[in-house]
Design a protein around this motif. Sequence first.
Motif, PDB file in Angstrom:
ATOM      1  N   LEU A 101       0.805  -1.220   0.000  1.00  2.00           N
ATOM      2  CA  LEU A 101       0.000   0.000   0.000  1.00  2.00           C
ATOM      3  C   LEU A 101       0.840   1.272   0.000  1.00  2.00           C
ATOM      4  CD1 LEU A 101      -2.901  -0.844   2.490  1.00  2.00           C
ATOM      5  CD2 LEU A 101      -3.079  -0.477   0.032  1.00  2.00           C
ATOM      6  N   GLU A 102       2.085   1.154   0.438  1.00  6.95           N
ATOM      7  CA  GLU A 102       2.942   2.343   0.509  1.00  6.95           C
ATOM      8  C   GLU A 102       3.469   2.761  -0.856  1.00  6.95           C
ATOM      9  OE1 GLU A 102       3.164   4.078   3.287  1.00  6.95           O
ATOM     10  OE2 GLU A 102       1.787   2.564   4.095  1.00  6.95           O
ATOM     11  N   GLY A 103       3.277   1.923  -1.879  1.00  6.56           N
ATOM     12  CA  GLY A 103       3.733   2.269  -3.227  1.00  6.56           C
ATOM     13  C   GLY A 103       5.015   1.552  -3.586  1.00  6.56           C
ATOM     14  N   CYS A 104       5.996   2.280  -4.108  1.00  7.16           N
ATOM     15  CA  CYS A 104       7.252   1.640  -4.502  1.00  7.16           C
ATOM     16  C   CYS A 104       8.398   2.634  -4.481  1.00  7.16           C
ATOM     17  CB  CYS A 104       7.123   1.020  -5.895  1.00  7.16           C
ATOM     18  SG  CYS A 104       7.043   2.232  -7.242  1.00  7.16           S
ATOM     19  N   ARG A 105       9.606   2.090  -4.436  1.00  6.91           N
ATOM     20  CA  ARG A 105      10.830   2.862  -4.627  1.00  6.91           C
ATOM     21  C   ARG A 105      11.456   2.393  -5.930  1.00  6.91           C
ATOM     22  NH1 ARG A 105      12.086   0.249   0.211  1.00  6.91           N
ATOM     23  NH2 ARG A 105      14.207  -0.250  -0.454  1.00  6.91           N
ATOM     24  N   TYR A 106      12.141   3.302  -6.619  1.00  7.88           N
ATOM     25  CA  TYR A 106      12.822   2.866  -7.835  1.00  7.88           C
ATOM     26  C   TYR A 106      14.187   3.531  -7.937  1.00  7.88           C
ATOM     27  CZ  TYR A 106      10.970   7.223  -9.941  1.00  7.88           C
ATOM     28  OH  TYR A 106      10.644   8.529 -10.208  1.00  7.88           O
ATOM     29  N   TYR A 107      15.101   2.782  -8.568  1.00  5.97           N
ATOM     30  CA  TYR A 107      16.493   3.182  -8.639  1.00  5.97           C
ATOM     31  C   TYR A 107      16.995   3.038 -10.075  1.00  5.97           C
ATOM     32  CZ  TYR A 107      16.104   2.079  -3.625  1.00  5.97           C
ATOM     33  OH  TYR A 107      15.706   1.999  -2.315  1.00  5.97           O
ATOM     34  N   THR A 108      17.726   4.045 -10.544  1.00  8.26           N
ATOM     35  CA  THR A 108      18.457   3.958 -11.810  1.00  8.26           C
ATOM     36  C   THR A 108      19.890   4.401 -11.524  1.00  8.26           C
ATOM     37  OG1 THR A 108      18.127   6.243 -12.573  1.00  8.26           O
ATOM     38  CG2 THR A 108      16.338   4.665 -13.007  1.00  8.26           C
ATOM     39  N   LYS A 109      20.728   4.385 -12.533  1.00 11.12           N
ATOM     40  CA  LYS A 109      22.097   4.844 -12.341  1.00 11.12           C
ATOM     41  C   LYS A 109      22.149   6.333 -12.013  1.00 11.12           C
ATOM     42  CE  LYS A 109      24.129   1.463 -15.522  1.00 11.12           C
ATOM     43  NZ  LYS A 109      24.869   1.264 -16.793  1.00 11.12           N
ATOM     44  N   ALA A 110      21.176   7.086 -12.550  1.00 10.52           N
ATOM     45  CA  ALA A 110      21.203   8.543 -12.424  1.00 10.52           C
ATOM     46  C   ALA A 110      20.404   9.078 -11.247  1.00 10.52           C
ATOM     47  CB  ALA A 110      20.697   9.180 -13.719  1.00 10.52           C
ATOM     48  N   PHE A 111      19.363   8.371 -10.832  1.00 10.35           N
ATOM     49  CA  PHE A 111      18.508   8.913  -9.773  1.00 10.35           C
ATOM     50  C   PHE A 111      17.735   7.803  -9.077  1.00 10.35           C
ATOM     51  CE2 PHE A 111      16.179   9.047 -13.781  1.00 10.35           C
ATOM     52  CZ  PHE A 111      15.001   8.380 -13.466  1.00 10.35           C
ATOM     53  N   LYS A 112      17.145   8.156  -7.953  1.00  3.98           N
ATOM     54  CA  LYS A 112      16.265   7.260  -7.221  1.00  3.98           C
ATOM     55  C   LYS A 112      15.110   8.081  -6.688  1.00  3.98           C
ATOM     56  CE  LYS A 112      18.886   7.803  -2.927  1.00  3.98           C
ATOM     57  NZ  LYS A 112      19.703   7.128  -1.887  1.00  3.98           N
ATOM     58  N   SER A 113      13.973   7.429  -6.471  1.00  5.40           N
ATOM     59  CA  SER A 113      12.807   8.164  -5.989  1.00  5.40           C
ATOM     60  C   SER A 113      11.789   7.180  -5.420  1.00  5.40           C
ATOM     61  CB  SER A 113      12.182   8.993  -7.119  1.00  5.40           C
ATOM     62  OG  SER A 113      11.162   9.837  -6.601  1.00  5.40           O
ATOM     63  N   ARG A 114      10.705   7.720  -4.933  1.00  7.28           N
ATOM     64  CA  ARG A 114       9.612   6.931  -4.362  1.00  7.28           C
ATOM     65  C   ARG A 114       8.297   7.394  -4.987  1.00  7.28           C
ATOM     66  NH1 ARG A 114       8.428   4.176   0.309  1.00  7.28           N
ATOM     67  NH2 ARG A 114      10.552   4.503   1.068  1.00  7.28           N
ATOM     68  N   VAL A 115       7.396   6.448  -5.215  1.00  7.31           N
ATOM     69  CA  VAL A 115       6.070   6.767  -5.736  1.00  7.31           C
ATOM     70  C   VAL A 115       5.043   6.265  -4.726  1.00  7.31           C
ATOM     71  CG1 VAL A 115       4.450   6.496  -7.651  1.00  7.31           C
ATOM     72  CG2 VAL A 115       6.905   6.500  -8.091  1.00  7.31           C
ATOM     73  N   PRO A 116       4.191   7.144  -4.215  1.00 11.69           N
ATOM     74  CA  PRO A 116       3.194   6.693  -3.227  1.00 11.69           C
ATOM     75  C   PRO A 116       2.130   5.811  -3.853  1.00 11.69           C
ATOM     76  CG  PRO A 116       2.784   8.962  -3.847  1.00 11.69           C
ATOM     77  CD  PRO A 116       4.089   8.583  -4.484  1.00 11.69           C
ATOM     78  N   GLY A 117       1.599   4.906  -3.055  1.00 14.97           N
ATOM     79  CA  GLY A 117       0.537   4.047  -3.546  1.00 14.97           C
ATOM     80  C   GLY A 117      -0.824   4.727  -3.446  1.00 14.97           C
ATOM     81  N   ILE A 118      -1.825   4.052  -3.975  1.00  9.09           N
ATOM     82  CA  ILE A 118      -3.196   4.529  -3.879  1.00  9.09           C
ATOM     83  C   ILE A 118      -3.819   3.887  -2.649  1.00  9.09           C
ATOM     84  CG2 ILE A 118      -5.457   4.568  -5.004  1.00  9.09           C
ATOM     85  CD1 ILE A 118      -3.965   4.398  -7.681  1.00  9.09           C
ATOM     86  N   LYS A 119      -4.207   4.677  -1.686  1.00 12.46           N
ATOM     87  CA  LYS A 119      -4.732   4.158  -0.434  1.00 12.46           C
ATOM     88  C   LYS A 119      -6.093   3.506  -0.649  1.00 12.46           C
ATOM     89  CE  LYS A 119      -1.209   5.665   1.885  1.00 12.46           C
ATOM     90  NZ  LYS A 119      -0.221   4.733   2.459  1.00 12.46           N
ATOM     91  N   ASP A 120      -6.201   2.283  -0.194  1.00 10.94           N
ATOM     92  CA  ASP A 120      -7.455   1.547  -0.316  1.00 10.94           C
ATOM     93  C   ASP A 120      -7.415   0.396   0.677  1.00 10.94           C
ATOM     94  OD1 ASP A 120      -9.937   0.801  -1.159  1.00 10.94           O
ATOM     95  OD2 ASP A 120      -9.371   0.410  -3.243  1.00 10.94           O
ATOM     96  N   LYS A 121      -8.550  -0.223   0.909  1.00 12.47           N
ATOM     97  CA  LYS A 121      -8.622  -1.375   1.793  1.00 12.47           C
ATOM     98  C   LYS A 121      -8.470  -2.633   0.951  1.00 12.47           C
ATOM     99  CE  LYS A 121     -11.467  -3.702   5.260  1.00 12.47           C
ATOM    100  NZ  LYS A 121     -12.755  -3.704   6.009  1.00 12.47           N
TER     101      LYS A 121
END
Length: 309
Positions: A255-275
């Motif tokens: 539910l928290e979404g995901c993290r992603y990594y490349t050679k140049a950058f990294k970031s996080r994308v929030p998930g869509i809150k739901d039950k």
Amino acid sequence: MAGKLTTGNIIGIEKLHIVGGAEDRTAITNGNAAKNKPLVVCFGELLIDFVSTVRGVSLAEAPAFKKAPGGAPANVAVGVGDDEFGYMFADILKQNNVDNSGIRFDRIARTVLAFVTLKADGEREFMFFRHPSADMRLHESELNTNLIKQANIFHYGSISLIEEPCKSVHLAAMNIAKKSGSMLSYDPNLRLPLWPLPEAARKGIMSIWDQSDIIKVSEDEITFLTGGDDPYDDNVVMKKLFHPNLKLLVVTEGLEGCRYYTKAFKSRVPGIKDKPVDTTGAGDAFVSGLLNSLASDSKLFQHGVTRSN
């Protein structure tokens, strides 16, 4: 693994069945990808999930099970048995606008079955019937090399690495795809009950790790593959799992979404809150949408993504 199959951007031919997971959108025309459309070719197992009708119980306590189509690599299949479940699968694919003309039925082995339940502690419990199953009996002579060579992305899991002859076929298919310029995408989809020992699973999964251009892993898989390290530690991810040839590493966090990594950058994308009702197959749907987007727009590797489902 379980879940309804929807219109797919991946096609099926011979025993290399390419069947769509959720949110795949590339057209299919008479068993071939529409001209100039991105093509994602997936290699992996097709199985029937028997899901407990009651949550919070063990497999032994489950009063009944409901059958559902499954198979981890974006809900894809290598082969099905010449049995009622195999024919059921073929019909389900057809109903969902997925070309099924390439399905081959194995007259010796059966379609693999998996019983699954969500226990009271939130963990899933699996029991597999797969010795041998049709997906384990694929031979290299049955590969459709022309289809593999057309792929923008060639996607696979690790279950097909457990037994021969499928393991050798898996490696051969990866080699064909790589030489043809395809990006290689890997979702380990750890299923310890299928491996003889945990160490065999760890070694088998990591044996092809450095050949992949795109890798998706879960938090639990990071802990397992690194021998117990913190899956939320960026240093662990970059030092132990990110390799020099990798274009994208995605870590899913439910539910928290995901993290992603490349050679140049990294970031996080929030998930869509739901039950959540049942998370079985959620990772497959995520991979399906991700690969469809990457195959359609390679610039995402440079600019990143903005939302996670």
